[in-house]
Design a protein around this motif. Structure first.
Motif, short mmCIF file in Angstrom:
data_model
loop_
_atom_site.label_atom_id
_atom_site.label_comp_id
_atom_site.label_asym_id
_atom_site.label_seq_id
_atom_site.Cartn_x
_atom_site.Cartn_y
_atom_site.Cartn_z
N ILE A 156 0.84 -1.20 0.00
CA ILE A 156 0.00 0.00 0.00
C ILE A 156 0.88 1.25 0.00
O ILE A 156 0.61 2.21 -0.74
CB ILE A 156 -0.94 0.01 1.22
N ARG A 157 1.93 1.24 0.80
CA ARG A 157 2.79 2.41 0.89
C ARG A 157 3.52 2.65 -0.44
O ARG A 157 3.73 3.79 -0.85
CB ARG A 157 3.81 2.24 2.02
N TYR A 158 3.89 1.57 -1.10
CA TYR A 158 4.54 1.71 -2.40
C TYR A 158 3.59 2.31 -3.43
O TYR A 158 3.96 3.21 -4.20
CB TYR A 158 5.03 0.35 -2.89
N ALA A 159 2.35 1.83 -3.42
CA ALA A 159 1.36 2.38 -4.35
C ALA A 159 1.13 3.87 -4.10
O ALA A 159 1.07 4.67 -5.03
CB ALA A 159 0.05 1.60 -4.21
N LEU A 160 1.02 4.25 -2.83
CA LEU A 160 0.83 5.66 -2.51
C LEU A 160 2.02 6.49 -2.93
O LEU A 160 1.86 7.64 -3.41
CB LEU A 160 0.58 5.82 -1.00
N GLU A 173 7.72 6.26 0.48
CA GLU A 173 8.80 5.38 0.03
C GLU A 173 9.63 4.89 1.22
O GLU A 173 10.01 3.72 1.30
CB GLU A 173 9.71 6.09 -0.97
N ARG A 174 9.89 5.78 2.17
CA ARG A 174 10.64 5.38 3.35
C ARG A 174 9.85 4.36 4.17
O ARG A 174 10.43 3.39 4.68
CB ARG A 174 10.95 6.61 4.20
N ALA A 175 8.54 4.57 4.28
CA ALA A 175 7.71 3.59 4.99
C ALA A 175 7.73 2.25 4.27
O ALA A 175 7.80 1.19 4.91
CB ALA A 175 6.28 4.11 5.11
N PHE A 176 7.68 2.31 2.94
CA PHE A 176 7.73 1.07 2.16
C PHE A 176 9.03 0.31 2.43
O PHE A 176 9.02 -0.90 2.68
CB PHE A 176 7.60 1.38 0.68
N ARG A 177 10.15 1.02 2.40
CA ARG A 177 11.44 0.35 2.59
C ARG A 177 11.56 -0.22 4.00
O ARG A 177 12.17 -1.29 4.19
CB ARG A 177 12.58 1.31 2.29
N ARG A 178 10.99 0.46 4.97
CA ARG A 178 11.03 -0.03 6.34
C ARG A 178 10.19 -1.31 6.48
O ARG A 178 10.60 -2.26 7.16
CB ARG A 178 10.50 1.04 7.30
N LEU A 179 9.04 -1.33 5.82
CA LEU A 179 8.13 -2.46 5.96
C LEU A 179 8.44 -3.60 5.00
O LEU A 179 8.12 -4.76 5.28
CB LEU A 179 6.68 -2.00 5.73
N GLU A 180 9.06 -3.26 3.88
CA GLU A 180 9.24 -4.25 2.83
C GLU A 180 10.11 -5.42 3.28
O GLU A 180 9.89 -6.57 2.88
CB GLU A 180 9.85 -3.59 1.60
N ARG A 181 11.09 -5.13 4.14
CA ARG A 181 11.96 -6.21 4.60
C ARG A 181 11.18 -7.23 5.43
O ARG A 181 11.59 -8.38 5.54
CB ARG A 181 13.12 -5.65 5.42
N LEU A 182 10.05 -6.82 6.00
CA LEU A 182 9.23 -7.73 6.80
C LEU A 182 8.25 -8.52 5.96
O LEU A 182 7.69 -9.51 6.41
CB LEU A 182 8.47 -6.95 7.88
N THR A 183 8.00 -8.07 4.74
CA THR A 183 6.99 -8.73 3.91
C THR A 183 7.56 -9.34 2.64
O THR A 183 6.82 -9.94 1.87
CB THR A 183 5.88 -7.74 3.52
N ARG A 184 8.88 -9.19 2.42
CA ARG A 184 9.44 -9.70 1.17
C ARG A 184 9.49 -11.22 1.14
O ARG A 184 9.48 -11.81 0.06
CB ARG A 184 10.85 -9.13 0.96
N ALA A 239 1.14 -9.54 8.62
CA ALA A 239 0.22 -8.64 7.94
C ALA A 239 0.11 -9.07 6.49
O ALA A 239 1.12 -9.27 5.83
CB ALA A 239 0.72 -7.20 8.03
N LEU A 240 -1.08 -9.26 6.01
CA LEU A 240 -1.29 -9.76 4.65
C LEU A 240 -0.90 -8.71 3.63
O LEU A 240 -1.46 -7.61 3.60
CB LEU A 240 -2.77 -10.11 4.45
N PRO A 241 0.09 -8.98 2.78
CA PRO A 241 0.42 -8.01 1.74
C PRO A 241 -0.75 -7.81 0.79
O PRO A 241 -1.40 -8.78 0.40
CB PRO A 241 1.61 -8.65 1.02
N ALA A 242 -1.02 -6.59 0.43
CA ALA A 242 -2.11 -6.33 -0.51
C ALA A 242 -1.85 -7.05 -1.82
O ALA A 242 -2.78 -7.43 -2.53
CB ALA A 242 -2.25 -4.84 -0.75
N SER A 243 -0.58 -7.28 -2.16
CA SER A 243 -0.24 -7.91 -3.42
C SER A 243 -0.66 -9.37 -3.49
O SER A 243 -0.55 -9.99 -4.53
CB SER A 243 1.27 -7.81 -3.67
N VAL A 244 -1.17 -9.94 -2.40
CA VAL A 244 -1.65 -11.31 -2.44
C VAL A 244 -2.81 -11.44 -3.42
O VAL A 244 -3.06 -12.50 -3.96
CB VAL A 244 -2.06 -11.81 -1.04
N TYR A 245 -3.50 -10.34 -3.68
CA TYR A 245 -4.64 -10.37 -4.60
C TYR A 245 -4.24 -9.97 -6.02
O TYR A 245 -5.07 -9.90 -6.90
CB TYR A 245 -5.74 -9.44 -4.11
N LEU A 246 -2.95 -9.69 -6.22
CA LEU A 246 -2.49 -9.31 -7.55
C LEU A 246 -1.62 -10.41 -8.13
O LEU A 246 -1.25 -11.36 -7.46
CB LEU A 246 -1.70 -8.00 -7.46
#
Length: 397
Positions: A342-346, A363-374, A381-388
């Motif tokens: 979501i943060r990346y999309a925003l 972008e900073r929020a995305f980079r902080r969170l991305e390491r936890l969801t990659r 937390a369910l990545p929104a990309s699970v539906y893509l």
């Protein structure tokens, strides 16, 4: 996945330990703090629960902030299934050592054993985000967190966590059953199946769970073979057709997947995940009107779910309607602020709207969170990309 337990300590020993830990004062001429700690370490190394707990209680009386002693004492309490006292010890340890993941994880594991699923999820999530050096503790914590999510009816998130076991080929009856429960959206623990479900439904849980395990293990042919038997035996059970659609998407058979999701909607007209999957399929083919129809239907059915807001916002973005996209994505972020996608999309929307400060913040929020969801071992937390679908859009979320 449970850690082995020691024999429960006798009642008299428990009373002595707990009374000592409560703060009795050592008599004059007693050993030094260092000596008491050394005796406790030796007692723990000897591997006998009762003497070890006596020695640890004396050492913690002398030094209540001794982290290693608290860890050993809490572990012995947990292994003896004295959950109230184990919870108190690990809660104390998280206060003394809040930046280390292991105490948080053990606190969450004790919460799980006490059937406090919400607190267990929160504490284990904190522990795994901070990191745990012990592989066995990681595995137990991950499995308990997935079971927490089952009981909290967060089924896609549970499956997302369980995928780590499949990816590393860690198959067990409990893991397979958990996969099946997540796929069927049943809020049960694997250990509850014999009492909670009929024999036929238990077979379905295991069979569908095995198909999903194979899918996440990247063994699609084996998954398809098992799924064929599931469809033949239980074609009209809710979420069976949906699970088949998920498998078909992963195999790249989108037309067949679309038909499976549509069959699911005939069985369950209000199924939101099936609508989101259909929206994703149509979006992939640039059929935005059809995609938006399903996405908005999902949003009407579950307005407090972050995923439909994300999907609507994503489709708006793909059509260049940036203001509408921002509104939906911001709402999705409010509902699930820890989702990196979501943060990346925003951030991408803010770039297009020439809002560099907002884009940099997201972008900073995305980079902080991305390491936890990659990876499959995300925070839960369910990545929104699970539906893509896993295709890259140049310059798009």
């Amino acid at each position: 996945m449970r850690a082995p337990r020691l024999r429960p300590v006798a009642l008299v020993a428990w009373l002595c330990v707990l009374c000592a830990w409560a703060g009795a004062i050592n008599p004059p001429g007693s050993p030094s703090v260092a000596q008491v700690k050394e005796a406790a370490v030796a007692a723990v190394a000897a591997g006998k629960a009762a003497p070890a707990m006596h020695a640890l209680a004396a050492a913690l009386r002398a030094d209540p902030n001794w982290k290693e002693g608290l860890w050993d004492f809490g572990t012995l309490l947990y292994e003896a299934h004295d959950l109230p006292n184990a919870l108190r010890v690990f809660a104390r340890l998280t206060q003394l050592d809040p930046q280390h993941g292991a105490p948080w994880a053990m606190l969450g594991i004790c919460d799980f054993e006490a059937r406090n699923f919400g607190m267990s999820f929160t504490h284990i999530q904190e522990g795994r985000s901070l990191g745990m050096p012990n592989a066995n503790l990681q595995a137990v914590a991950l499995y308990d967190e997935a079971q927490d999510l089952l009981m909290l009816e967060e089924f896609p998130q549970a499956r997302h966590l369980l995928a780590g076991f499949a990816l590393h080929r860690r198959r067990s009856p409990g893991i397979v059953a958990a996969f099946g429960l997540a796929a069927l959206h049943l809020p049960l623990l694997p250990e509850q199946l014999p009492q909670a479900l009929s024999a036929s439904r238990r077979r379905l849980v295991q069979a569908l769970g095995l198909a999903m395990f194979y899918l996440e293990a990247r063994k699609q042919a084996a998954a398809a073979k098992v799924m064929s038997r599931v469809l033949h035996t239980w074609p009209n059970v809710p979420y069976v057709q949906y699970s088949d659609g998920v498998l078909l998407v992963r195999m790249g058979l989108l037309k067949a997947a679309r038909a499976a999701f549509e069959r699911e909607l005939r069985i369950q007209p209000n199924n939101v995940p099936a609508r989101l999957q259909l929206a994703a399929i149509y979006e992939r083919n640039a059929r935005y009107r059809d995609a938006m129809t399903y996405a908005r239907q999902a949003l009407r059915l579950e307005p407090s779910n972050f995923a439909p807001h994300y999907m609507v916002g994503f489709i708006e973005f793909r059509q260049g309607r940036l203001t509408a996209a921002t509104r939906q994505l911001e709402r999705s972020k409010q509902l699930n602020p820890e989702d990196s996608q979501i943060r990346y999309a925003l951030a991408q929307v803010d770039v297009r709207l020439h809002r560099p400060k907002a884009a940099l913040r997201e972008e900073r929020a995305f980079r902080r969170l991305e390491r936890l969801t990659r990876s499959y071992r995300s925070t839960g937390a369910l990545p929104a990309s699970v539906y893509l679908h896993s295709r890259k859009h140049s310059g798009t979320p």
